[in-house]
Structures are given as C-alpha cells and as structure tokens.
Design a protein around this motif. Structure first.
Motif, PDB file in Angstrom:
ATOM      1  N   GLN A  63       0.819  -1.209   0.000  1.00 19.83           N
ATOM      2  CA  GLN A  63       0.000   0.000   0.000  1.00 19.83           C
ATOM      3  C   GLN A  63       0.858   1.266   0.000  1.00 19.83           C
ATOM      4  N   LYS A  64       1.906   1.249   0.843  1.00 16.28           N
ATOM      5  CA  LYS A  64       2.766   2.432   0.899  1.00 16.28           C
ATOM      6  C   LYS A  64       3.508   2.628  -0.418  1.00 16.28           C
ATOM      7  N   ARG A  65       3.924   1.513  -1.032  1.00 15.49           N
ATOM      8  CA  ARG A  65       4.642   1.635  -2.297  1.00 15.49           C
ATOM      9  C   ARG A  65       3.736   2.198  -3.380  1.00 15.49           C
ATOM     10  N   ALA A  66       2.485   1.753  -3.387  1.00 14.79           N
ATOM     11  CA  ALA A  66       1.535   2.269  -4.384  1.00 14.79           C
ATOM     12  C   ALA A  66       1.311   3.764  -4.188  1.00 14.79           C
ATOM     13  N   ALA A  67       1.181   4.175  -2.922  1.00 10.73           N
ATOM     14  CA  ALA A  67       0.985   5.600  -2.644  1.00 10.73           C
ATOM     15  C   ALA A  67       2.218   6.403  -3.033  1.00 10.73           C
ATOM     16  N   TYR A  68       3.398   5.842  -2.773  1.00 12.06           N
ATOM     17  CA  TYR A  68       4.640   6.546  -3.119  1.00 12.06           C
ATOM     18  C   TYR A  68       4.797   6.653  -4.634  1.00 12.06           C
ATOM     19  N   ASP A  69       4.479   5.567  -5.352  1.00  9.37           N
ATOM     20  CA  ASP A  69       4.608   5.589  -6.810  1.00  9.37           C
ATOM     21  C   ASP A  69       3.689   6.636  -7.429  1.00  9.37           C
ATOM     22  N   GLN A  70       2.540   6.862  -6.782  1.00  8.84           N
ATOM     23  CA  GLN A  70       1.565   7.789  -7.361  1.00  8.84           C
ATOM     24  C   GLN A  70       1.805   9.243  -6.925  1.00  8.84           C
ATOM     25  N   TYR A  71       2.166   9.416  -5.633  1.00  8.55           N
ATOM     26  CA  TYR A  71       2.259  10.782  -5.104  1.00  8.55           C
ATOM     27  C   TYR A  71       3.658  11.193  -4.659  1.00  8.55           C
ATOM     28  N   GLY A  72       4.620  10.274  -4.716  1.00 10.29           N
ATOM     29  CA  GLY A  72       5.952  10.607  -4.236  1.00 10.29           C
ATOM     30  C   GLY A  72       6.005  10.614  -2.716  1.00 10.29           C
ATOM     31  N   HIS A  73       6.925  11.390  -2.153  1.00  9.55           N
ATOM     32  CA  HIS A  73       7.092  11.419  -0.700  1.00  9.55           C
ATOM     33  C   HIS A  73       5.845  11.941   0.005  1.00  9.55           C
ATOM     34  N   ALA A  74       5.095  12.798  -0.665  1.00  8.71           N
ATOM     35  CA  ALA A  74       3.876  13.320  -0.041  1.00  8.71           C
ATOM     36  C   ALA A  74       2.861  12.212   0.215  1.00  8.71           C
ATOM     37  N   GLY A  75       2.923  11.137  -0.599  1.00  8.97           N
ATOM     38  CA  GLY A  75       1.969  10.057  -0.437  1.00  8.97           C
ATOM     39  C   GLY A  75       2.191   9.212   0.795  1.00  8.97           C
TER      40      GLY A  75
END
Length: 380
Positions: A63-75
């Motif tokens: 989940q964290k990787r998906a958020a990072y891939d989409q939003y970068g560090h802000a995700g």
C-alpha cells in the motif's frame, strides 16, 4: 534537505520485485549498520542506514509503495495525512472526520488522536540483522544485541525546555496539535505547522537534547533464537522500536536471521546436503567410511561397485524446523576420486588392472557400454 528517491536509495529500478528490494536493503544494511561502522565515518554511515531502512519500510509495503509511486514522498508523509508506521491511510479519516461529526453529532478526527487533543502516532518499527552459524540455527541460541534506545533527557527531565523555563501552549492550535482549514462545507484537519502536532512551543530548548526531551543511547537486549530457525525469518520484539509521538506506543523491533555459509553442508528446508569424496578403490571394492553430521560423525557402508553421483540418505540427520514434527534428512552425494601423483609402481599396477578389465569385456563397465550403444544408434 529534500529526501532522495527511495528507489535511488536502494539502487533498484521502479519495477523491481519484492525480492530485489529486499536483497538491496540487506546489502546496504550490512554495509552501513552502526555496529560495523565506528570512528570518523560512523555518523554518515548511521544516516545512510536510516535512509535505507526508511526506503525499505515504504517499498516493502504494497500500500505504501503504491501511494509513493503515485504521489511521491507526499503520499507516505504522515504530516501529509497518509498515515504512519503501518497505520494505512488514517489521515483521510482525520481530514474528513469533522464533516461526519458535524452531521451526526459525533467527535471527528479520532484516528491518531487522544481525547480530542494532540495527535498521537505509533513509533516506527526497527530492523536488526543477526548472523549465526548453521549449527546455531539448528540448536537455537541465546544471544545479546545492542540497539538504539531513547531515554528522557537528564538535563530537562524530558520536557525539552531549558532548565528554569517551560514549554508554552502553541498559539496556533491552542494545544490541540492540529488546525482546521474550511472551504465551504468541508473542514479539513491538518497537523499544526508550528508545533508539528505536539501542541506545545519551546521558546528556549534544552541544550542537551535540543528540545527533543530525550536522548539516543544504546541498550543491550537479550534475544532467544529458537531451534530450527531458517534464513530470512524474523523475530519480533514488541515495543523495542522507535518511541511514539505525543505518548503514542513504541514500534516493534524485527530481528532478521542471516545464516553463514557452511563449509560442508547446504540447507534445503529441513534437509541437509553434503558432498562426500570416496577413493576409487573403496567405490570399487566397497567399505565403510565416516561422514559428518551437525552433531557427530556417523559411519555409512559403501557397496561394492558404487558409482560417481550415488546418493545416500541418512534419515533424521537433518534439522528439525520450527513447525516440523520430525527432523529432516541428510543426503550424502558421492564423488569418486581418481588417483593423482601416482608412483611408477602404482602406474604399472594401474595399467595391469586396466588390461585385466579390458579382457573381461563390457561386464566391468556397464554404463560405458550403454553410452557407446547410444552413440552408435545416433550415427546410424
């Protein structure tokens, strides 16, 4: 300083598999671990170790990787409302909690808060690699490790304020640790940018801890490694990770097991494999030889005419795994050794033996005859 890209930190591509990410992290963790870096470069190594750990924690979680891939560090930034320490996307509930509270009469923003006051965060988990021998993995081991711990500052007593002064309530959030931004019907809750969620401002920070209220030290932890543990398994030590924020619970410590390569054995689950060199004369005539196990030597009988590659199975001489009812087996793979550096007398005897075998025909070399027949069939 802006954070580096997590993929760049680990040195992997953005489409790297979980195994590739794990291997890259292991390599960096072993290289920059504080226990392996002392002296002038210790501080730099510690920073790189923390950087690699943070990158692995984010990219190893789907989940964290998906958020990072989409939003970068802000995700994955907890202050950006995306959760922290494995708590998922709790920031979404915080952001819109006031809406549902206004409509249904409840108190919004409950996730990550305590009693409607300051935001409470669970501490990050820590990882620590322990290298043991194959014998220790099989029998179990009690060991000690040194890990970082955070104790209250002796100078300020944990308040973070310089002695003789005290912290003040944050005027921006009035001690709540959060502020609200309203846009029409919506009310969005965010971490207070001035006190960073603590609800307090320290005008004169403690010179010993720089206002943190705690100091980083080292502590010794007793670890019991159970018998039968395997490479890559992790032992969880609850509450020995980083401390939480604003009274939140501490994270956990995960002790990852690394097993050193053995000089003789290779492990395959609960089974062990080893290569046993056997003299040509013993393979031809038969006889008893000694082979090692993890605990003692045992004797096996080599039948007359044993061929190269023959495997002998010794039941119960492997490893009893963590979830196994019985130990595995030991597989001894025979390699027949050809004599080297023979004397003239030995060479003469060998030639006489070879002539004797040739006179006996194919009965002495059944495998050679079979192979010769297959070659003839190939070129018919």
């Amino acid at each position: 300083m802006a954070k580096r890209d997590y993929y760049e930190v680990l040195g992997v591509a953005k489409n790297a598999s979980d195994d590739e990410i794990k291997k890259a992290y292991r390599k960096l963790a072993m290289k920059f671990h504080p226990d392996r870096n002392q002296g002038d470069g210790a501080k730099e190594a510690e920073e790189k170790f923390k950087e690699a750990k943070e990158a692995y924690e984010m990219l190893s979680d789907a989940q964290k990787r998906a958020a990072y891939d989409q939003y970068g560090h802000a995700g994955v930034d907890p202050n950006a409302g995306m959760g922290r320490g494995g708590e998922g996307f709790g920031g979404f509930a915080e952001a819109f909690g006031d809406i549902f509270g206004d409509i249904f009469g409840g108190q919004g923003g409950g996730n990550g808060r305590r009693g409607g006051g300051q935001q409470v965060y669970r501490g990050n988990d820590l990882s620590y690699a322990v290298e043991i021998s194959l014998e220790e993995a099989a029998a179990g081991k009690d060991t000690q490790i040194r890990i970082p711990s955070w104790d209250n500052c002796d100078t300020c007593g944990g308040t973070g304020a310089k002695p003789g002064t005290k912290a003040k309530t944050c005027g921006t959030c009035n001690g709540a640790g959060t502020v609200h931004m309203r846009q029409g019907f919506f009310s969005v809750q965010q971490t207070c940018p001035h006190c960073h969620g603590t609800g307090k401002i320290i005008p004169e920070p403690c010179p010993s801890c720089n206002g943190a209220g705690r100091l980083k030290r080292q502590k010794t932890l007793e670890v019991k490694i159970p018998a039968g543990i395997n490479e890559g398994m992790r032992i969880r030590s609850a509450g020995n990770g980083e401390p939480g924020t604003n009274g939140g619970p501490a994270g956990d410590l995960y002790i990852e097991i690394r097993i050193r390569q053995h000089d003789i054995f290779e492990r395959d689950g609960d089974d062990l494999h080893c290569t046993v060199p056997v003299p040509m004369t013993t393979a031809a005539l038969g006889g008893a030889i000694e082979v090692p196990t993890l605990t003692a030597k045992v004797e096996i009988e080599i039948p007359e005419g044993t061929q190269h590659g023959k495997t002998f199975r010794l039941r119960g001489k492997g490893i009893k795994g963590l979830r196994s009812a019985y130990p595995g087996d030991l597989y001894c793979h025979v390699t027949v050794e050809t004599p080297v550096k023979m004397t003239e007398h030995q060479r003469k005897l060998m030639k006489e033996l070879d002539e004797s075998f040739r006179k006996g025909g194919d009965k002495h070399s059944p495998n050679a005859k079979s192979w010769t027949d297959r070659v003839k069939d190939l070129f018919k």
